[in-house]
Design an enzyme around this catalytic site. Structure first.
Site, PDB file in Angstrom:
ATOM      1  N   ASN A 185      -5.802  -0.199  13.673  1.00  0.00           N
ATOM      2  CA  ASN A 185      -5.901   1.015  12.494  1.00  0.00           C
ATOM      3  C   ASN A 185      -5.927   2.371  12.929  1.00  0.00           C
ATOM      4  O   ASN A 185      -5.475   3.354  12.325  1.00  0.00           O
ATOM      5  CB  ASN A 185      -6.559   0.544  11.405  1.00  0.00           C
ATOM      6  CG  ASN A 185      -6.412  -0.657  10.333  1.00  0.00           C
ATOM      7  OD1 ASN A 185      -5.269  -1.035  10.609  1.00  0.00           O
ATOM      8  ND2 ASN A 185      -7.139  -1.034   9.476  1.00  0.00           N
ATOM      9  N   GLU A 206      -6.820  -9.572  10.010  1.00  0.00           N
ATOM     10  CA  GLU A 206      -5.388  -9.524   9.163  1.00  0.00           C
ATOM     11  C   GLU A 206      -4.855  -8.051   9.338  1.00  0.00           C
ATOM     12  O   GLU A 206      -5.427  -7.128   9.701  1.00  0.00           O
ATOM     13  CB  GLU A 206      -5.856  -9.763   7.772  1.00  0.00           C
ATOM     14  CG  GLU A 206      -6.965  -8.724   7.165  1.00  0.00           C
ATOM     15  CD  GLU A 206      -6.425  -7.406   6.786  1.00  0.00           C
ATOM     16  OE1 GLU A 206      -5.047  -7.312   6.539  1.00  0.00           O
ATOM     17  OE2 GLU A 206      -7.282  -6.593   6.516  1.00  0.00           O
ATOM     18  N   ALA A 226       5.550  12.355   7.959  1.00  0.00           N
ATOM     19  CA  ALA A 226       4.443  13.346   7.378  1.00  0.00           C
ATOM     20  C   ALA A 226       4.252  13.547   6.081  1.00  0.00           C
ATOM     21  O   ALA A 226       5.297  12.965   5.364  1.00  0.00           O
ATOM     22  CB  ALA A 226       5.045  14.768   8.106  1.00  0.00           C
ATOM     23  N   GLY A 227       3.094  13.895   5.464  1.00  0.00           N
ATOM     24  CA  GLY A 227       2.837  14.271   4.130  1.00  0.00           C
ATOM     25  C   GLY A 227       1.613  14.562   3.842  1.00  0.00           C
ATOM     26  O   GLY A 227       1.006  15.358   4.643  1.00  0.00           O
ATOM     27  N   LYS A 280      -0.181   4.513  -1.829  1.00  0.00           N
ATOM     28  CA  LYS A 280       0.970   4.273  -1.124  1.00  0.00           C
ATOM     29  C   LYS A 280       2.017   3.476  -2.263  1.00  0.00           C
ATOM     30  O   LYS A 280       1.429   3.044  -3.222  1.00  0.00           O
ATOM     31  CB  LYS A 280       0.881   3.444   0.115  1.00  0.00           C
ATOM     32  CG  LYS A 280       0.305   2.166  -0.035  1.00  0.00           C
ATOM     33  CD  LYS A 280       0.069   1.355   1.354  1.00  0.00           C
ATOM     34  CE  LYS A 280       1.553   0.740   1.307  1.00  0.00           C
ATOM     35  NZ  LYS A 280       1.469  -0.040   2.653  1.00  0.00           N
ATOM     36  N   CYS A 340      -8.347   1.131   3.657  1.00  0.00           N
ATOM     37  CA  CYS A 340      -8.613   0.819   5.097  1.00  0.00           C
ATOM     38  C   CYS A 340      -8.335   1.822   5.923  1.00  0.00           C
ATOM     39  O   CYS A 340      -9.646   2.194   6.801  1.00  0.00           O
ATOM     40  CB  CYS A 340      -7.290  -0.369   5.364  1.00  0.00           C
ATOM     41  SG  CYS A 340      -7.239  -1.813   4.563  1.00  0.00           S
TER      42      CYS A 340
HETATM   43  C1  UGA Z   1      -3.219  -0.828   6.906  1.00  0.00           C
HETATM   44  C2  UGA Z   1      -2.498  -1.216   7.985  1.00  0.00           C
HETATM   45  O1  UGA Z   1      -1.393  -0.898   8.019  1.00  0.00           O
HETATM   46  C3  UGA Z   1      -2.605  -2.825   8.117  1.00  0.00           C
HETATM   47  O2  UGA Z   1      -1.886  -3.126   9.256  1.00  0.00           O
HETATM   48  C4  UGA Z   1      -3.863  -3.282   7.787  1.00  0.00           C
HETATM   49  O3  UGA Z   1      -4.074  -4.541   7.838  1.00  0.00           O
HETATM   50  C5  UGA Z   1      -4.766  -2.777   6.762  1.00  0.00           C
HETATM   51  O4  UGA Z   1      -4.480  -1.321   6.703  1.00  0.00           O
HETATM   52  C6  UGA Z   1      -5.957  -3.302   6.709  1.00  0.00           C
HETATM   53  O5  UGA Z   1      -6.974  -2.806   7.413  1.00  0.00           O
HETATM   54  O6  UGA Z   1      -6.354  -4.031   5.686  1.00  0.00           O
HETATM   55  P1  UGA Z   1      -2.529  -0.366   4.320  1.00  0.00           P
HETATM   56  O7  UGA Z   1      -3.615   0.585   4.030  1.00  0.00           O
HETATM   57  O8  UGA Z   1      -2.223  -1.355   3.303  1.00  0.00           O
HETATM   58  O9  UGA Z   1      -2.562  -1.093   5.763  1.00  0.00           O
HETATM   59  O10 UGA Z   1      -1.394   0.659   4.126  1.00  0.00           O
HETATM   60  P2  UGA Z   1      -0.517   1.377   5.159  1.00  0.00           P
HETATM   61  O11 UGA Z   1       1.016   0.946   4.897  1.00  0.00           O
HETATM   62  O12 UGA Z   1      -0.882   1.250   6.659  1.00  0.00           O
HETATM   63  O13 UGA Z   1      -0.698   3.074   4.639  1.00  0.00           O
HETATM   64  C7  UGA Z   1      -2.004   3.549   4.968  1.00  0.00           C
HETATM   65  C8  UGA Z   1      -1.767   5.174   4.438  1.00  0.00           C
HETATM   66  O14 UGA Z   1      -1.292   5.806   5.492  1.00  0.00           O
HETATM   67  C9  UGA Z   1      -1.169   5.319   3.306  1.00  0.00           C
HETATM   68  O15 UGA Z   1      -1.764   6.303   2.295  1.00  0.00           O
HETATM   69  C10 UGA Z   1       0.211   5.691   3.625  1.00  0.00           C
HETATM   70  O16 UGA Z   1       0.812   6.720   2.776  1.00  0.00           O
HETATM   71  C11 UGA Z   1      -0.021   6.458   4.724  1.00  0.00           C
HETATM   72  N1  UGA Z   1       0.980   6.731   5.792  1.00  0.00           N
HETATM   73  C12 UGA Z   1       1.636   5.507   6.392  1.00  0.00           C
HETATM   74  C13 UGA Z   1       1.554   8.029   5.717  1.00  0.00           C
HETATM   75  O17 UGA Z   1       1.020   9.101   5.645  1.00  0.00           O
HETATM   76  N2  UGA Z   1       2.415   8.247   7.001  1.00  0.00           N
HETATM   77  C14 UGA Z   1       3.114   7.075   7.326  1.00  0.00           C
HETATM   78  O18 UGA Z   1       4.104   7.226   8.452  1.00  0.00           O
HETATM   79  C15 UGA Z   1       2.495   5.569   7.102  1.00  0.00           C
END
Ligand code: UGA
Length: 506
Positions: free
Chosen positions: A241, A184, A285-286, A353, A293
């Site tokens: 990932n 997924e 960035a953050g 998030k 995940c």
């Molecule tokens: C992630 C993947 O994006 C999905 O494709 C995957 O299906 C899922 O893991 C999984 O393996 O089940 P998710 O963990 O729900 O999804 O959220 P993301 O949107 O990927 O964000 C993950 C983390 O990265 C968050 O803490 C977010 O704040 C951080 N992030 C994301 C950043 O710090 N900078 C970014 O530019 C993007």
């Protein structure tokens, strides 16, 4: 006529296919309801009675946009039936999507206990052909283990295969089943949207029958389908990932450089991201990545790679950079407020998030724990995640206060921290927030605001990978940045407290 995975051919009546989704969490529930919406009859099984009771009442046990309306719709349509009876669901269905948890074990390895349990349950309910579809994120070769486990516990003795993989003449006939990997790619907060608009679907199969069944299930979604073998499909999920995590740590590293040379990481990210070879996504960035995940999957992939002797030092650095984000952010907070002890600090955003109530591995929790340890008292607000946060961090008068709005959290605070980029925080009336605060210091861990807007609203504003603005004076931490900066002594009108002469440095 299609193959059945054992070299023979058979007819597949896809119109009669019944689907069971095993495990109704952040992956299973959106998948089950998405499949129901596509017109499949779906049994959703989960051994947790509370989960099932809540679903039967039309309530999701976690927050995910657009999920509940779909749940109510398909409870009513009869296309989705939740049940605690996992055995019954397996017996009744042909295609079984395995969506159980794969938490991290103590050694960083994925704990596959729940996957194994499902394989054994399938074995004892193998009453006809079944396709077992691995959806949970699992290490490579798990699908092969699932296959072996089902065969073992279905009490069919498999002799070690010959070179060509055919069974020998005297061997018992194995009830037919196939195992597929169909990882997924759903993001929390966008799971339903992602289900219906996938970029691609990856299907790892060993038989034509399995491929046909899965292609048929997903056909209405009209997106590229990548067909591979089982292990390659599992690897695709790991690599996806790990790559996204790498992008995040990369931009965070660039952000740190930006900050020390006076560049703006948001503009750098846009400037590089518009190159389609790089792409704009996952370059925010953050305070780093969290959630169930990325941190866990990165460690599991690292573990897998190192176990097999691959040089995974790149991923070690990705993880190290991410872990350090919290300390870097805390340094920024200390630099802004000086001594946290005895100060009231408002925190906007607890979820890992936006658009979710999930706080697993949320960076916010580490920041909060550290500030509490340093003697600050915290006023917390999140649009969805407060009930989950309260379970692990109960309110404590004078120390931990949960607030009903962002404005309420800001009241009387000596600093305001933004830890999750919820849309509603972007919409805040910053002047009103500033007026409510004791001291207008804003430390933005997610670059939610434009520094110029924050300064115009009267804030001393610190963000990630960008220069701080609106400081009343600068604490000299190194000679380098100060030499570059223009220093002007001026009366800061925004300071209502004493109207002293201050040096504005930015
Ligand atoms: C992630 C993947 O994006 C999905 O494709 C995957 O299906 C899922 O893991 C999984 O393996 O089940 P998710 O963990 O729900 O999804 O959220 P993301 O949107 O990927 O964000 C993950 C983390 O990265 C968050 O803490 C977010 O704040 C951080 N992030 C994301 C950043 O710090 N900078 C970014 O530019 C993007």
């Amino acid at each position: 006529m299609v193959g059945n995975g054992n070299g023979r051919t058979t007819k597949t009546d896809v119109s009669k296919t019944r689907i069971a989704v095993l495990g109704l969490g952040h992956v299973g529930l959106p998948t089950a309801l998405g499949l129901a919406e596509l017109g499949w009859e779906v049994i959703g099984a989960d051994s947790n009675p509370e989960t099932i009771a809540s679903l039967k009442a039309g309530k999701s046990w976690f927050y995910e946009p657009d999920l509940e309306p779909l749940l109510k719709k398909h409870l009513e349509s009869g296309f989705f039936t939740p049940t605690e009876d996992v055995d019954g669901a397996i017996a009744a269905a042909t295609v079984l999507f395995v969506c159980v948890g794969t938490p991290q074990g103590d050694d960083g390895k994925a704990d596959l206990t729940q996957v194994e349990t499902i394989a054994r349950l399938v074995a004892r309910n193998l009453n006809g052909y079944k396709l077992i579809v691995e959806k949970s994120t699992v290490p490579a070769i798990t699908a092969q283990w699932v296959k072996k486990t089902i065969a073992r516990y279905a009490h069919v003795e498999l002799r070690p295969n010959g070179k060509n993989g055919k069974r020998s003449r005297n061997q018992a006939v194995l009830p037919q089943f196939d195992v597929a990997s169909n990882p997924e790619f759903l993001q929390e907060g966008r799971a339903i949207e992602n289900f219906f608009k996938p970029d691609r679907i990856v299907i790892g199969v060993e038989s034509e029958r399995a491929r046909e069944l899965l292609e048929n299930i997903y056909r209405p979604l009209q997106c590229p389908i990548v067909i591979t073998n089982l292990t390659t499909s599992e690897l695709i999920k790991h690599a996806a990932n790990a790559f996204l995590s790498t992008k995040i740590s990369f931009i965070n590293m660039v952000g740190d450089i930006c900050e020390s040379v006076g560049a703006d990481v948001v503009q750098v990210a846009r400037g590089i991201g518009l190159d389609p070879r790089i792409g704009t996504g996952f370059l925010s960035a953050g305070i780093g990545f969290g959630g169930y995940c990325f941190p866990k999957d990165l460690r599991a992939f690292l573990h897998l790679g190192e176990e097999h002797g691959a040089d995974c030092s790149l991923l070690r650095e990705v993880e190290r950079i991410n872990t350090r984000r919290i300390e870097l952010f805390l340094k920024k907070v200390r630099k802004a407020v000086w001594v946290p002890q005895g100060k009231t600090i408002a925190v906007l955003g607890l979820a890992f998030k936006p658009r979710t109530d999930d706080i697993r591995e949320a960076p916010s929790l580490k920041v909060i724990q550290a500030l509490l340890k340093e003697g600050a008292s915290l006023r917390l607000y999140d649009p969805q995640a407060m009930p989950n946060a309260q379970r692990i961090l109960p309110p404590e008068p004078g120390r931990v206060t949960y607030c009903r709005t962002a404005y309420e959290a800001a009241a009387g605070a000596h600093a305001l921290l933004v830890l999750t980029e919820w849309h509603e925080f972007r919409e805040l009336d910053l002047r009103r927030v500033r007026d409510l605060m004791e001291v207008p210091v804003l430390v933005d861990g997610r670059n939610v605001y434009d520094p110029a807007d924050a300064r115009k609203a009267g804030f001393e504003y610190h963000s990630m990978g960008r220069e701080s603005v609106g400081q009343h004076f600068s604490v000299i931490v190194s000679a380098k940045p100060i030499a570059r900066r223009k220093q002007t002594a001026t009366l800061n009108k925004a300071d209502k407290s004493n109207g002293k002469l201050r040096a504005i440095v930015n």
